[in-house]
Write a protein that holds these residues in place. Structure first.
Motif: not given
Length: 300
Positions: A10-12, A17-18, A73-80
């Protein structure tokens, strides 16, 4: 099983923070262990499994695929962030700090990314098919060094402060760039395929090379160099031949890649043409800080 697919449910409501959700870290864990990993949601910590469906699959190397609606997914930060190896694919957009502090492996975003993409990149390959926001390849807030190695490819346009304080590595942007591009550049190679949308490019540049591939933009710089830059009085044909050869090879690798995004095909062709061009005009600066950086202005 070294591969995992994570599907965002779902949209957070707040940003996720991943950091720490990395291919090599997940490769040795069971799906249940992965589901209990803590991730930030606003100011709280929640289980990764609360937000993602986890599906393992067989892979030869540690592999992680993130799927979901692009806006989510654009609301997910710090990917990688801090990634040291393996393959991470984002099937959509990414938030802030994608690939921040990355030291190895390959991270590809099939959409666009927000601010601070690849900041303090030290190694590996970070490839973003779409646009990036501000401070791509720059220092993290409060730090002094920007990108320090590796390869960063942007298939679209970039926001302001691109490659601020960059010290090493190669950064290529296929499209336009915002103001203060290459500001305080210390070393490394920055290739810009489009035009400058703003002012103060190269402000405070000390060393390093900036290549402007857009013929109209290069012509404008040649006719009217920006403040702090002067025309070089000597050519550098050998250095240009070596640099153009490396960029041609990179262009061939991009063109040979599977599912090439639209920006890459045009960029690859322009990089491939560089070795056939004579040594281009050069500008040197920023003389306001006794800088010895160079701008290369190919005309082909």
């Amino acid at each position: 099983m070294k591969g995992h697919r994570l599907d965002l449910k779902a949209v957070p409501a707040l940003r996720l923070d991943l950091r720490g959700v990395l291919p090599m870290a997940l490769a040795a864990l069971s799906p249940d262990e992965i589901a209990h990993l803590p991730v930030g949601h606003g100011r709280s910590l929640q289980a990764l499994g609360d937000w993602f469906r986890i599906e393992p699959f067989e892979a030869d190397a540690p592999t992680l695929h993130l799927h979901g609606d692009a806006a989510a997914l654009a609301r997910c930060d710090h990917i990688g962030e801090g990634m040291g190896g393996g393959l991470l694919m984002v099937h959509g957009d990414a938030g802030d700090h994608v690939g921040s502090g990355m030291g190895g492996g390959e991270l590809r975003v099939l959409g666009s990314a927000r601010d601070l993409a690849g900041c303090e990149l030290a190694g590996g390959l970070l490839r973003i098919d779409g646009d990036v926001g501000a401070a791509c390849g720059s220092p993290r807030p409060g730090q002094l060094d920007g990108m320090r190695g590796g390869l960063l490819l942007v298939g679209g346009s970039a926001g302001e402060r691109l490659a601020d304080r960059m010290r090493r590595g190669t950064l290529i942007v296929a499209g336009d760039v915002g103001e203060h591009a290459a500001s305080r550049l210390v070393a490394g190679t920055l290739v810009i395929g489009g035009a400058l949308r703003g002012r103060h490019a190269g402000w405070g540049q000390r060393r390093g090379s900036v290549i402007w591939l857009d013929a109209d933009q290069a012509g404008r710089w040649q006719d009217s160099p920006p403040t702090g830059y002067v025309a070089a009085q000597a050519d550098a044909p050998v250095a240009w031949a070596l640099l153009a050869r490396d960029l041609r090879r990179l262009g061939a690798e991009v063109a040979a890649s599977a599912d090439v995004a639209p920006g890459w095909s045009t960029l690859a062709a322009r990089l491939a043409a560089l070795p056939s061009l004579p040594a281009p005009p050069r500008l040197l600066g920023d003389i306001g800080v006794d800088g010895r950086g160079e701008w290369l202005l190919p005309s082909g």
